[in-house]
Design an enzyme around this catalytic site. Structure first.
Site, PDB file in Angstrom:
ATOM      1  N   LYS A 492      55.126  45.515 142.768  1.00 44.15           N
ATOM      2  CA  LYS A 492      56.114  45.825 141.731  1.00 44.15           C
ATOM      3  C   LYS A 492      55.560  46.860 140.751  1.00 44.15           C
ATOM      4  O   LYS A 492      54.346  47.090 140.729  1.00 44.15           O
ATOM      5  CB  LYS A 492      56.488  44.538 140.991  1.00 44.15           C
ATOM      6  CG  LYS A 492      55.289  43.898 140.312  1.00 44.15           C
ATOM      7  CD  LYS A 492      55.584  42.491 139.838  1.00 44.15           C
ATOM      8  CE  LYS A 492      54.365  41.943 139.119  1.00 44.15           C
ATOM      9  NZ  LYS A 492      54.411  40.494 138.956  1.00 44.15           N
ATOM     10  N   TYR A 719      48.385  65.600 113.843  1.00 48.46           N
ATOM     11  CA  TYR A 719      49.519  65.195 113.023  1.00 48.46           C
ATOM     12  C   TYR A 719      49.101  64.332 111.830  1.00 48.46           C
ATOM     13  O   TYR A 719      48.181  63.512 111.949  1.00 48.46           O
ATOM     14  CB  TYR A 719      50.500  64.363 113.872  1.00 48.46           C
ATOM     15  CG  TYR A 719      51.381  65.203 114.767  1.00 48.46           C
ATOM     16  CD1 TYR A 719      52.253  66.150 114.248  1.00 48.46           C
ATOM     17  CD2 TYR A 719      51.345  65.022 116.147  1.00 48.46           C
ATOM     18  CE1 TYR A 719      53.062  66.900 115.087  1.00 48.46           C
ATOM     19  CE2 TYR A 719      52.152  65.762 116.986  1.00 48.46           C
ATOM     20  CZ  TYR A 719      53.009  66.710 116.449  1.00 48.46           C
ATOM     21  OH  TYR A 719      53.796  67.439 117.275  1.00 48.46           O
TER      22      TYR A 719
HETATM   23  C1  LIG Z   1      53.271  39.843 139.220  1.00 51.89           C
HETATM   24  C2  LIG Z   1      53.322  38.555 139.843  1.00 51.89           C
HETATM   25  C3  LIG Z   1      52.236  38.058 140.588  1.00 51.89           C
HETATM   26  C4  LIG Z   1      50.900  38.743 140.640  1.00 51.89           C
HETATM   27  O1  LIG Z   1      50.191  38.425 139.479  1.00 51.89           O
HETATM   28  P1  LIG Z   1      48.707  38.963 139.217  1.00 51.89           P
HETATM   29  O2  LIG Z   1      48.301  38.313 137.972  1.00 51.89           O
HETATM   30  O3  LIG Z   1      48.838  40.434 139.069  1.00 51.89           O
HETATM   31  O4  LIG Z   1      47.921  38.581 140.382  1.00 51.89           O
HETATM   32  C5  LIG Z   1      52.395  36.890 141.259  1.00 51.89           C
HETATM   33  N1  LIG Z   1      53.553  36.201 141.210  1.00 51.89           N
HETATM   34  C6  LIG Z   1      54.611  36.632 140.487  1.00 51.89           C
HETATM   35  C7  LIG Z   1      55.828  35.824 140.454  1.00 51.89           C
HETATM   36  C8  LIG Z   1      54.523  37.813 139.767  1.00 51.89           C
HETATM   37  O5  LIG Z   1      55.552  38.228 139.045  1.00 51.89           O
END
Ligand SMILES: *Cc1c(COP(=O)(O)O)cnc(C)c1O
Length: 824
Positions: A492, A719
């Site tokens: 993701k 700035y």
């Molecule tokens: C993002 C996510 C993960 C992975 O988590 P990490 O801490 O990056 O390993 C696992 N399960 C869900 C539901 C997530 O949203």
């Protein structure tokens, strides 16, 4: 066949434990070691054919077939032992006994390798020393290191690492340190020990015959065990037990500045002042150990200071870099001794590449051999590794260049220069084309200048993604979970900023089981890039159901409302099965069904046979922090119960169950269920901190210096005139701003970036597309590379400075920053 038994009596100079690394077969004795992944006994015949004549094999390997095979090796000397690793250690322990010289033994959870490498540079002037190459600190690495000890050495520095109880007992007689350094105690390898105290006790065995031990007594576990246990077995040991707590007898007072820090040390009733060119806590601790060692050796303060100026971060492992002219570089420009050279050459020949192999090498220090002997043996080593071209730099190697001239190595391909400067001025650099170049030089030759010249320069801001590191990290987690557990990788948010399509195709190539994305559109992009793996969508919006189905993506169902909406959508299809993933809320309170919902969920499933539960899962809220262990365990228990209830109701569907994210895999191996969901760990950040060393850095965010200005004290920069210069300064403008993901929180000295290895603070406010930094103390020019984060400046450190988490730093790199993927 007449088998010999211990003691092993050999004239061999090379102890070979990895059959692939044979280069001087006639001088090698091979120890057949059975490891997790392969068994050395399988390579005995092959090595015999290559010319090896001495072997150490294990009794338990003596099958009838193996005995028959060995009996054909008529002129071989074969030792039959219980345990080949122990035999190796015994042999080297005997070797160690021949030398009555000071030997420094270093152990601890972190910093061992750095302390050892630094000491070897700090003490090079006074001693002819030998040290372990890189992190050769294991049951096998330690004996191989100590074996290098010879008559001409007057100091040895070796590190010992252990991963489980009982191991140090075998390493102590091999190293037999006279001076000990216990760096610190942390959580690495906690699983191999009953408690942190037990781990400390075990490590202390290394010092049972030491005369002096240097450690920081602020680690109470270490201090307690030393006073109770070590003192009991070694009452005469002198303790140099420094502390950062005011009032201590051996007190270290640290004052940190942006790029350096000062230390005021109270020792033996006197105050000593030092300055070190590094300012992070780990470096300060490591350097403090080194300073105490030098004080103990009675090196004058002024001398100590001038050597400390040399300290710089040490690359912990060899890595490939992209070079100019389609070359790849292996940067090993920190030191150069014989054993380290052998390790680096081995790394080079393990890169499966058809490229020419080029070695750029400085004088070799600390060998303890006569000059001509040394270069003869280096030349032989180099020939054994089939290096195509050697470039030698330094007065001593220059004097000894004829050792390298042989028919195999065409003379015109072998060139020598008296200094690095001369090489940079005279060598036609474009002669290096499509080669793999090992740059191996001792610190004082400043080979970083060569690396700088040979490295491919980036233009503008890029996010480099090392696909080999990604593979390494994937394999690390796979080894952790074992064969029976599937793995879903979360890609993701553009694969945590690393580029979803490229990362996903690598993962598909490595046959992971599932991918996870946040939104339907992210899944669609993957499908459009040809990804065929099953993909779970965490947050499927009802408007996207058509696309979801069209692209064969599998939704997470987390509420009755969403479930109904999905059923409404799917009812228009006949005879089509839809896979879903049921999300259970066990404590996150974000998305998911709670306990009271389960009965109704089961009813819905029973009424809708076209819906197939591919998996049931939940998410841990605090797996990365041990303070939440109890809560995590509660979540796991709840998950077990609730998911069991569903499983029992749909026995034929066999859904997978999963709850562990990256941190969960490390902390709760017992909760791996059928699958784990790997996220940030793949991208090189081990958020529990326990196994960070096992991971490799995946992403490097870098940019360039656009302009340099010399400004008077009192001038303001940027700035709102927030950057007021307190001294006459050299200020560089770099091509990255908050629109690229360089957070505005890094303004006004909070953030630091690396220019030619030196940390440079941000001056004034970060702008949208640019940032100004203070480079007064760094040699640099316009066009030079600037590292925002990477191997030497971790995302974790960066996140801490602005009070956020590595996740945000990674995913914050904006999409306008070009991603560059590389692998060999
Ligand atoms: C993002 C996510 C993960 C992975 O988590 P990490 O801490 O990056 O390993 C696992 N399960 C869900 C539901 C997530 O949203």
């Amino acid at each position: 066949m007449n088998f010999l038994s211990e003691p092993i009596i050999t004239q061999a100079s090379v102890l070979l434990t990895d059959s692939r690394l044979v280069s001087q077969p006639e001088h090698s004795v091979f120890f057949a070691i059975k490891g997790e992944h392969h068994d050395g006994h399988a390579f005995v015949a092959e090595l015999y054919n290559k010319g090896v004549r001495e072997f150490v094999v294990e009794k338990k390997a003596m099958s009838e077939a193996f005995v028959a095979e060995l009996s054909t090796l008529t002129d071989a000397k074969i030792y039959l032992v219980e345990n080949a690793i122990r035999a190796l250690q015994n042999l080297v322990a005997k070797h160690r006994q021949k030398f009555d010289i000071p030997v420094i033994g270093v152990t601890g959870s972190n910093g061992k390798t750095i302390v050892k490498e630094w000491l070897s540079v700090l003490l090079a002037k006074d001693y002819n020393l030998v040290k372990s190459p890189r992190s050769y600190n294991s049951q096998i690495g330690v004996p191989l290191s100590v074996w290098e000890l010879n008559e001409n050495h007057n100091l040895g520095i070796f590190e010992a690492g252990i991963s489980k109880s009982g191991e140090m007992e075998f390493l102590e007689p091999v190293i037999r340190p006279t001076i000990g350094i216990f760096t610190n105690i942390g959580s690495a390898h906690d699983e191999g020990f009953r408690s942190r105290k037990q781990k400390a006790t075990e490590k202390l065995r290394l010092f049972q015959r030491c005369q002096v031990l240097i450690y920081c007594k602020d680690y109470e576990d270490i201090d307690d065990e030393i006073r109770i246990l070590l003192k009991a077995v070694n009452p005469k040991i002198k303790l140099i037990d420094w502390s950062r707590k005011a009032g201590s007898k051996t007190f270290v007072n640290v004052t940190k500045f942006a790029t350096y820090c000062t230390l005021q040390i109270l020792w033996n009733g006197q105050i000593h002042d030092f300055k070190i060119p590094l300012a992070d806590d780990a470096s300060i601790e490591n350097a403090t150990h080194c300073i105490f060692l030098m004080l103990h050796l009675e090196i004058p303060n002024g001398d100590i200071q001038s050597r400390l100026d040399w300290l710089k971060p040490v690359a912990m492992r060899l890595e490939l870099k992209q070079g100019i002219n389609d070359c790849y570089l292996i940067d090993d420009s920190y030191n150069n001794d014989y054993a380290g050279l052998a390790v680096a050459l081995n790394f080079m020949i393990q890169q499966h590449t058809k490229r020419d192999k080029v070695l750029i090498i400085s004088d070799v220090l600390q060998s303890g051999l006569e000059e001509n002997e040394l270069y003869e043996s280096i030349a032989e080593l180099v020939r054994g590794k089939k290096i195509d071209k050697v470039i030698g730099i330094g007065e001593v190697i220059y004097r000894n260049q004829k050792a390298f001239y042989t028919p195999n190595l065409e003379d015109k391909k072998t060139v020598f220069y008296q200094s690095t400067q001369e090489f940079l001025e005279k060598y036609p650099i474009n002669q290096l084309q499509s080669s793999l170049i090992l740059v191996k030089g001792a610190r004082k030759f400043e080979f970083e200048k060569i690396i700088n010249r040979l490295t491919l320069k980036v233009h503008g801001t890029v996010f480099e993604v090392n696909l080999d590191a990604l593979t390494n990290n994937l394999n690390f987690y796979r080894n952790k979970i074992g064969l029976g557990t599937k793995i879903m990788v979360m890609v993701k948010a553009f694969a945590y900023g690393s580029g979803s399509a490229e990362v996903a195709s690598l993962l598909e190539y490595h046959k992971v089981d599932y991918l996870g994305v946040a939104y339907t559109d992210e899944g669609v992009v993957l499908r459009q890039n040809g990804i065929k793996l099953p993909i779970m969508v965490l947050n499927p919006q009802p408007e996207s159901f058509a696309k979801l189905v069209e692209y064969n993506l599998e939704p997470e169902i987390y509420s009755f409302k969403l479930f109904e909406q999905f059923l409404n959508f799917t009812n228009r299809f006949t005879n089509k099965i839809f896979k879903i993933h049921l999300k259970i809320d066990t404590g996150m309170h974000r998305l998911g069904f709670v306990e009271q919902d389960i009965i109704s969920v089961i009813d819905l499933l029973n009424q809708n046979p076209t819906i197939q539960v591919a998996s049931i899962f939940s998410h841990l809220v605090g797996a990365d922090e041990s303070e939440h262990n109890a809560f995590s365990k509660l979540q796991i228990e709840k998950f077990e119960q609730m998911s069991q209830q569903i499983l029992a109701a749909i026995p034929r569907q066999k859904p997978l169950r999963h709850i562990c994210n990256s941190a969960g895999i490390i902390r709760f191996p017992e909760a791996k269920f059928d699958m784990v969901r790997l996220g940030i760990g793949l991208y090189g950040v081990e958020v529990t901190g326990v196994e960070q060393n096992a991971l490799q850095t995946v992403g490097t965010l870098k940019t360039v210096i656009s302009q340099i200005k010399h400004l008077q004290a009192g001038t303001t920069v940027g700035y709102s005139r927030k950057g007021v210069l307190e001294r006459e300064s050299k200020i560089a403008t770099i091509a990255i701003g908050y629109a690229d993901g360089f957070d505005r929180g890094f303004s006004k000295g909070v953030g630091k970036v690396l220019v030619n290895g030196v940390a440079c603070p941000v001056v004034g406010n970060v702008c949208m597309d640019m940032t100004m930094i203070d480079v007064t103390d760094v040699e640099c020019e316009e066009g030079d590379e600037v590292i925002i984060f990477g191997k030497d400046l971790s995302i974790t450190e960066l996140a801490q400075t602005i009070d956020t988490i590595p996740y945000e730093i990674l995913t914050g790199v904006s999409e306008r920053v070009k991603r560059v993927f590389f692998k060999e």
